[in-house]
Enzyme design. Sequence first.
Site, PDB file in Angstrom:
ATOM      1  N   ASP A   1      55.631  38.114  21.074  1.00 33.45           N
ATOM      2  CA  ASP A   1      56.808  38.562  20.374  1.00 33.45           C
ATOM      3  C   ASP A   1      57.822  37.302  20.235  1.00 33.45           C
ATOM      4  O   ASP A   1      58.401  36.941  21.446  1.00 33.45           O
ATOM      5  CB  ASP A   1      57.358  39.504  21.352  1.00 33.45           C
ATOM      6  CG  ASP A   1      58.907  40.083  20.849  1.00 33.45           C
ATOM      7  OD1 ASP A   1      59.058  39.897  19.683  1.00 33.45           O
ATOM      8  OD2 ASP A   1      59.402  40.872  21.821  1.00 33.45           O
TER       9      ASP A   1
ATOM     10  N   ASP B   1      61.003  37.756  13.658  1.00 33.18           N
ATOM     11  CA  ASP B   1      60.730  38.251  14.669  1.00 33.18           C
ATOM     12  C   ASP B   1      59.231  39.123  14.511  1.00 33.18           C
ATOM     13  O   ASP B   1      59.228  39.985  13.885  1.00 33.18           O
ATOM     14  CB  ASP B   1      61.720  39.534  15.158  1.00 33.18           C
ATOM     15  CG  ASP B   1      61.510  40.188  16.394  1.00 33.18           C
ATOM     16  OD1 ASP B   1      60.367  39.908  17.078  1.00 33.18           O
ATOM     17  OD2 ASP B   1      62.122  41.202  16.678  1.00 33.18           O
TER      18      ASP B   1
END
Length: 393
Positions: free
Chosen positions: A104, A285
């Site tokens: 992430d 992201d």
Amino acid sequence: MNLRVIILFFCLIVFVDGRKVHRFRLQRRSHRHHKAPHSHFHLQFRNALRRKYGYTPLRTVNAVNITNDSSKGVALTEPLINSYDTNFFGVISAGGQPFTMQFDTGSSDLWVPSSHCKFCIKKCGNKFFKESKSKTFRTNNIPFSITYGSGSVKGIVASDEVGFGDLKIQNQGIGLVNISDSCSVFDGIAGFAFQELSLTNSVPAFQQMIDQQLVEQPIFSFHMKSGSSDGGSMILGGSNSSLYYGPLTYTNVTEAKYWTFKMDFIEVHGKNSRRCESGCKAIMDTGTSLIVGPVMDVLYLNKAIGAEHNDTYDLYIVDCATIPQLPIIVFSIADKEFYVKPQTYVIVYQDFCFSGFMDMRGLDHWIIGDVFLRENYVEFDWARKRLGIAPAV
Ligand SMILES: *[C@@H]1O[C@H](CO)[C@@H](O)[C@H](O)[C@H]1NC(C)=O
Ligand SMILES: *[C@@H]1O[C@H](CO)[C@@H](O)[C@H](O)[C@H]1NC(C)=O
Ligand SMILES: *[C@@H]1O[C@H](CO)[C@@H](O)[C@H](O)[C@H]1NC(C)=O
Ligand SMILES: *[C@@H]1O[C@H](CO)[C@@H](O)[C@H](O)[C@H]1NC(C)=O
Ligand SMILES: *[C@@H]1O[C@H](CO)[C@@H](O)[C@H](O)[C@H]1NC(C)=O
Ligand SMILES: *[C@@H]1O[C@H](CO)[C@@H](O)[C@H](O)[C@H]1NC(C)=O
């Protein structure tokens, strides 16, 4: 899809929350609950999908080395597993035990569930970290808690050896979760954003790889693939030019917390009307499934693709039959245009389709998630603080 959707909403809360924005809010002693916008809708969405699809079975795949004789470190290709085009996982080891993780770039901590977890839902099939199985385990029992609108996880901060394939990080800070109130399709999260966002006060895994001279170059790259369980790969310590077309276009990171950069504009191909027309802030992201933006801008994009808001799911529903006729969406970054096709930005579920553009009240910037990354290769240059982008093969 379950937790991935939740994760997306975590970040929603957090961005709305004010100046000190974090995907996860960890606090040393206590935690507060933050009210999620539309939290009941997203819970319904999550539960509906859960009833329908159950939990995604996890597979284990092994990382492959790309060795480079000319230097100490390696570039390692970590395969990604794709679940419904909205979840991408990879396998790591912590204290010698395997875990399926989300990689992430929107958070900076690494956490896995602990075998001490009392309230973790065992039927999720997640793996639990056993201290007794590791010789390198250390902890000062410093507590942390991660809070989001619909629940929270709590635990202690520890350190242990963490392995990405043969690349072994010594003394990596790990959050061991011992209280969690929701199921997840992956065991934990490995954060690849900068240290300033770390809520366990740990040096991020990638910084450790650089410091311990494990990687050939201080960069990592994502090549996400759609449409099958082969989710592409993350390359640690390098880039692979056979995975993208043409040169990479670089844009500087404007604030090294998240991977923040300036986007020139977004445009519906063939229409003259641009959004974010004088430039706007965006965050790359990998941990968010969709592309999230300000309400009016997302409304504009969704109108252009004929998507209609569904209050039950709080998503924009698209008629699946229209996909081939929908326009391409153009993202301009560093004066170069990058495209996302309707086959990529419309998420196909078994009996309905929804738009990959999602709004969020109060958001004044864009979160560029997997919808973009499934069509564009991105190199994250940690040392030079820049992003390199090119159309993916
Ligand atoms: C990967 O590289 C390391 C050292 O660079 C080596 O020890 C290991 O055997 C390699 N593993 C594979 C699967 O090639
Ligand atoms: C090996 O490392 C050198 C120096 O860092 C780099 O220029 C070269 O591209 C690397 N080769 C591969 C195959 O990654
Ligand atoms: C679980 O974490 C909390 C901190 O959030 C800590 O106080 C507690 O001791 C931990 N319990 C176990 C069994 O590790
Ligand atoms: C780069 O990707 C191509 C295509 O997947 C693969 O065949 C090749 O082995 C990769 N290169 C390296 C150095 O791993
Ligand atoms: C990006 O940053 C580098 C150094 O940090 C600087 O030399 C360069 O001019 C910047 N590029 C742009 C387009 O701002
Ligand atoms: C949209 O929401 C309604 C309830 O408001 C629901 O019955 C319907 O199935 C949803 N539509 C789709 C396409 O999921």
